[in-house]
Design a protein around this motif. Sequence first.
Motif, mmCIF file in Angstrom:
data_model
loop_
_atom_site.group_PDB
_atom_site.id
_atom_site.type_symbol
_atom_site.label_atom_id
_atom_site.label_comp_id
_atom_site.label_asym_id
_atom_site.label_seq_id
_atom_site.Cartn_x
_atom_site.Cartn_y
_atom_site.Cartn_z
ATOM 1 N N ARG C 171 -6.029 86.277 36.603
ATOM 2 C CA ARG C 171 -7.534 87.095 37.280
ATOM 3 C C ARG C 171 -7.590 85.904 38.489
ATOM 4 N NH1 ARG C 171 -12.373 85.079 33.725
ATOM 5 N NH2 ARG C 171 -13.342 85.044 35.276
ATOM 6 N N VAL C 178 -9.361 73.783 37.640
ATOM 7 C CA VAL C 178 -9.307 74.275 36.357
ATOM 8 C C VAL C 178 -8.843 74.274 35.052
ATOM 9 C CG1 VAL C 178 -11.356 74.602 35.062
ATOM 10 C CG2 VAL C 178 -11.890 73.557 36.817
ATOM 11 N N HIS C 209 -4.647 80.751 23.429
ATOM 12 C CA HIS C 209 -6.369 80.790 23.319
ATOM 13 C C HIS C 209 -6.591 80.692 24.996
ATOM 14 C CE1 HIS C 209 -6.182 80.842 19.551
ATOM 15 N NE2 HIS C 209 -7.158 80.598 18.899
ATOM 16 N N VAL C 210 -5.671 80.069 25.939
ATOM 17 C CA VAL C 210 -6.883 79.403 26.999
ATOM 18 C C VAL C 210 -6.193 80.628 27.985
ATOM 19 C CG1 VAL C 210 -6.004 78.566 28.989
ATOM 20 C CG2 VAL C 210 -6.288 77.233 27.018
ATOM 21 N N ASN C 212 -5.918 83.718 27.667
ATOM 22 C CA ASN C 212 -6.739 84.708 26.997
ATOM 23 C C ASN C 212 -7.761 84.967 28.028
ATOM 24 O OD1 ASN C 212 -7.358 86.705 25.574
ATOM 25 N ND2 ASN C 212 -9.170 86.121 24.581
ATOM 26 N N GLY C 213 -8.451 83.172 28.435
ATOM 27 C CA GLY C 213 -9.167 83.178 29.626
ATOM 28 C C GLY C 213 -9.168 83.656 30.660
ATOM 29 N N LEU C 214 -7.626 83.432 31.173
ATOM 30 C CA LEU C 214 -7.645 84.153 32.471
ATOM 31 C C LEU C 214 -6.970 84.715 32.904
ATOM 32 C CD1 LEU C 214 -5.562 79.504 32.938
ATOM 33 C CD2 LEU C 214 -7.995 80.664 33.548
ATOM 34 N N PRO C 218 -8.576 91.018 29.386
ATOM 35 C CA PRO C 218 -7.692 89.821 28.308
ATOM 36 C C PRO C 218 -8.192 91.124 26.524
ATOM 37 C CG PRO C 218 -9.684 89.320 29.054
ATOM 38 C CD PRO C 218 -9.501 90.173 29.740
ATOM 39 N N ARG D 171 -14.602 85.297 19.527
ATOM 40 C CA ARG D 171 -13.681 86.262 18.718
ATOM 41 C C ARG D 171 -14.054 85.737 16.970
ATOM 42 N NH1 ARG D 171 -8.488 85.818 22.203
ATOM 43 N NH2 ARG D 171 -8.199 86.662 20.527
ATOM 44 N N LEU D 206 -15.050 73.956 33.710
ATOM 45 C CA LEU D 206 -14.519 74.577 32.635
ATOM 46 C C LEU D 206 -14.716 75.123 31.897
ATOM 47 C CD1 LEU D 206 -11.696 73.202 30.958
ATOM 48 C CD2 LEU D 206 -13.418 71.530 30.196
ATOM 49 N N HIS D 209 -13.938 79.292 31.668
ATOM 50 C CA HIS D 209 -13.227 79.138 32.082
ATOM 51 C C HIS D 209 -12.353 79.508 30.494
ATOM 52 C CE1 HIS D 209 -12.731 78.941 35.930
ATOM 53 N NE2 HIS D 209 -11.647 79.120 36.441
ATOM 54 N N VAL D 210 -12.847 78.426 29.853
ATOM 55 C CA VAL D 210 -11.747 78.311 28.407
ATOM 56 C C VAL D 210 -12.714 79.437 27.683
ATOM 57 C CG1 VAL D 210 -11.895 77.015 26.187
ATOM 58 C CG2 VAL D 210 -11.083 75.614 28.630
ATOM 59 N N ASN D 212 -14.469 81.969 28.319
ATOM 60 C CA ASN D 212 -14.472 83.307 28.996
ATOM 61 C C ASN D 212 -13.150 83.535 27.674
ATOM 62 O OD1 ASN D 212 -14.669 85.415 30.515
ATOM 63 N ND2 ASN D 212 -12.710 84.837 31.454
ATOM 64 N N GLY D 213 -12.134 82.804 27.218
ATOM 65 C CA GLY D 213 -11.003 83.600 25.828
ATOM 66 C C GLY D 213 -11.339 83.628 25.093
ATOM 67 N N LEU D 214 -12.574 82.365 24.900
ATOM 68 C CA LEU D 214 -13.174 82.380 23.164
ATOM 69 C C LEU D 214 -14.355 83.732 23.539
ATOM 70 C CD1 LEU D 214 -13.326 78.711 22.885
ATOM 71 C CD2 LEU D 214 -10.785 80.314 22.709
ATOM 72 N N LYS D 216 -15.920 87.116 22.900
ATOM 73 C CA LYS D 216 -16.332 88.116 22.237
ATOM 74 C C LYS D 216 -15.890 89.808 23.226
ATOM 75 C CE LYS D 216 -16.018 90.932 18.396
ATOM 76 N NZ LYS D 216 -16.425 91.124 16.779
ATOM 77 N N PRO D 218 -14.628 89.561 26.401
ATOM 78 C CA PRO D 218 -14.829 88.913 28.358
ATOM 79 C C PRO D 218 -15.648 89.403 29.334
ATOM 80 C CG PRO D 218 -13.258 89.022 27.014
ATOM 81 C CD PRO D 218 -13.385 89.646 26.605
ATOM 82 N N THR D 219 -15.950 89.229 29.758
ATOM 83 C CA THR D 219 -16.423 89.610 31.206
ATOM 84 C C THR D 219 -15.078 90.264 32.582
ATOM 85 O OG1 THR D 219 -17.577 87.437 32.052
ATOM 86 C CG2 THR D 219 -18.895 89.436 31.789
#
Lengths: 221, 221, 221, 221
Positions: C171, C178, C209-210, C212-214, C218, D171, D206, D209-210, D212-214, D216, D218-219
């Motif tokens: 993204r 961060v 896991h991390v 996935n948010g970046l 995802p 998730r 933080l 960002h994190v 976001n990966g967890l 269901k 994620p935008t």
Amino acid sequence: MTSAAKRKPSAATGLQHVPQARAAKPTRRAGRQRDETAQRAILRAASEVLEEKGMAGFTIEAVAARAGAGKTTIYRWWPSKGALAMAGFLSETAPKISYANGRSALANLTHQLRRVGSVYGGASGRVLSAIIAEGQRDPATITAFVEGYAKPRRAEAKKILLAGIERGELRPDIDLEVALDALYGPIYYRMLVPVGPLDEHWAEALAAHVLNGLKKQPTAT
Amino acid sequence: MTSAAKRKPSAATGLQHVPQARAAKPTRRAGRQRDETAQRAILRAASEVLEEKGMAGFTIEAVAARAGAGKTTIYRWWPSKGALAMAGFLSETAPKISYANGRSALANLTHQLRRVGSVYGGASGRVLSAIIAEGQRDPATITAFVEGYAKPRRAEAKKILLAGIERGELRPDIDLEVALDALYGPIYYRMLVPVGPLDEHWAEALAAHVLNGLKKQPTAT
Amino acid sequence: MTSAAKRKPSAATGLQHVPQARAAKPTRRAGRQRDETAQRAILRAASEVLEEKGMAGFTIEAVAARAGAGKTTIYRWWPSKGALAMAGFLSETAPKISYANGRSALANLTHQLRRVGSVYGGASGRVLSAIIAEGQRDPATITAFVEGYAKPRRAEAKKILLAGIERGELRPDIDLEVALDALYGPIYYRMLVPVGPLDEHWAEALAAHVLNGLKKQPTAT
Amino acid sequence: MTSAAKRKPSAATGLQHVPQARAAKPTRRAGRQRDETAQRAILRAASEVLEEKGMAGFTIEAVAARAGAGKTTIYRWWPSKGALAMAGFLSETAPKISYANGRSALANLTHQLRRVGSVYGGASGRVLSAIIAEGQRDPATITAFVEGYAKPRRAEAKKILLAGIERGELRPDIDLEVALDALYGPIYYRMLVPVGPLDEHWAEALAAHVLNGLKKQPTAT
DNA sequence: ATGTAAACGAGACGGTACGTCCAGTCTTGAA
DNA sequence: TTCAAGACTGGACGTACCGTCTCGTTTACAT
């Protein structure tokens, strides 16, 4: 690095105050040399603390503080409190207690006893008492005292006795060791156990009484 | 906390081992009575620790532990380590050192010196040494020793000397105090400063040498 | 004593492990030349002691002894324990932790995290932990670590992230700093606080896991 | 008396700050009871010293002096410097770091991360850093920290994560342990390694960002 | 029979000094 | 001028006892 006994001088007695002749020239070891100034300051401090505060106040920390030295330095060179006290005594106090060498053995001994009685009755006596006291709890200390101070002085006194025998002043059958005990033992006794004063007057009387038993023709008065 | 000095027995010397007769009946105060068993256990423990571990191991905590007593109990009855050692010595060890009472003063004194030399050369000597050593740092201890042990015994010995003079065995002009120092001082000396053995044989020689100076008609041999 | 700060290399950080090229020939100063052998031995010894004995056993004296060097030599070149540890780490351990440069940014980062997790979970981790720990008591150490190790590596990692963004893998709105914290922070955490194992398997899960948010799109699984 | 381990409370971790319920009534042990006042003074002093002087100034002697306590008392109850620091932290600092319990799991976690970031960025963070640093040289300390602080808090956080999964916010396939590392690891990292500021603003980024990966869904923004 | 007061064991407490380990500095003699 | 060796001051360590202070229990006199 494991070698525990790292060359402490004269480890057996912990005396080490005589620099033992500095073997000729060559084998000067690497590293910073021992700081004689510090040693002297420590010995002086030890003597002073002992005289002023007595055994109770004679702590390694007190000596270190007064000498402006680190405790480590003390422990590097002296194995125990007693050894330090001994060394301090030997370098500061002991030199003041010299031997006389007059003419007659009897006069010699009398004079010597009087002097010793007088000195041991003062500040030096307190230092000495402290060392002997410490020696009761630490064998190394009493050994150091016996070997480094008592025996040499007894040897000196023995010479006077022998001279007295040779000149016919003293009986030839006396046991020298016993005679020495009889002459000097009472002084230590009074120094450690205050059953009465310890001064020249008393010492003179002691000399008279004991020598009377050692003389060739004792006066019946 | 009201009255600070809560009636410690004989605070001056800290001896207190003789229950001093318990004044008649009346003033028996309330509260639990003093446990004689504990006192005895403490004194015995004190003596034993002193004999076994020497001065170095003689700590209040060690005595308390061995006696199965609390430190408080010890401090309640004895003001200091030295006082405790003294009390232990007086109740356990001293009784073993008795006086002889033979016929002649000379024989008496010789016998006595031999006995004392022998006893002080053993375990009792170690206890005694410890007390005198402790006395060098704590004045109360040496005072207790002098007043509670040394002086009474000197008085006893003085009687023998006087008897000897009366019977014409000893010279009439001797200074009794000095004579006592000459006779017993060397024993203490050898006990505290091991310049040589302290046994009956040596003690006998000592007696011979010193008494020779005190006798009326000393042998010229 | 004239000039206090005697030309310590890079005094600010105390890093100095790169001999900085030794300017050609001319300014070759007089006196004995710096002994590269000694420096290397010291750094190696520092690393070894740290790995074997941990922080507790990492003393200047231990390093000097193992390197066969004098303490002076260490203090001449490194200002503190922490600086020495850092230098040892940089010259001995850090080189082993290289960067990958595969194709995809995601694969790159995953691979890199797995490697770092694996390495920091071993002996190198112990060295690193020790440095960070030392850094908590000595600001110079943590500064040296941040400037000399952490930031350069973060810059390296940042490039990968930027490449990923450019290629549309990541993204575009992520905060790079961060993101770096999110990726590498947990590894340091597990290295310093053993709440669970620190190995490749865990590192891979972390990456998943991390990242996935970046990632741009995802997976919803 | 030889039994070495004399019933130190919770010797394994050295935590002992929770009086563990005082087993009913009966088994009140003999002897003077533990002085709660002293304990509290020590713990408070420990915290204060740690905050003010940092790990470098955190010596047992400093704590004892400030608390007006003897070193013995500290050693009686805490086996090591680290254990003392931990106990001080748990009794003085930790209570200030509470958990929120808002509505949504995401909001909850974000809020919590912001708070933790803010607190760990301040004085409490310095205490915590010191403990973790000490833990690198003393295994008992880090164990105490993990068992007495880290794990309980992770368990708490885990509940929030689980709630989030149940409500469909997070998730369902996330590894809880890894997620916790991803969320809190970076905070510890920034606390111990100052690669950048540790404050609410950074913590919020933080979290974004994190989480976001967890999440269901994620935008993609 | 029931206070009440002292003595006892246990052991926690504030301290002092111990003897050791390292830190960081300084000095010496060799390279 | 650097190096290894090692002596120096100094600070903190962890331990052993000191002498004091509660505790809770036991004992025995006084009510």
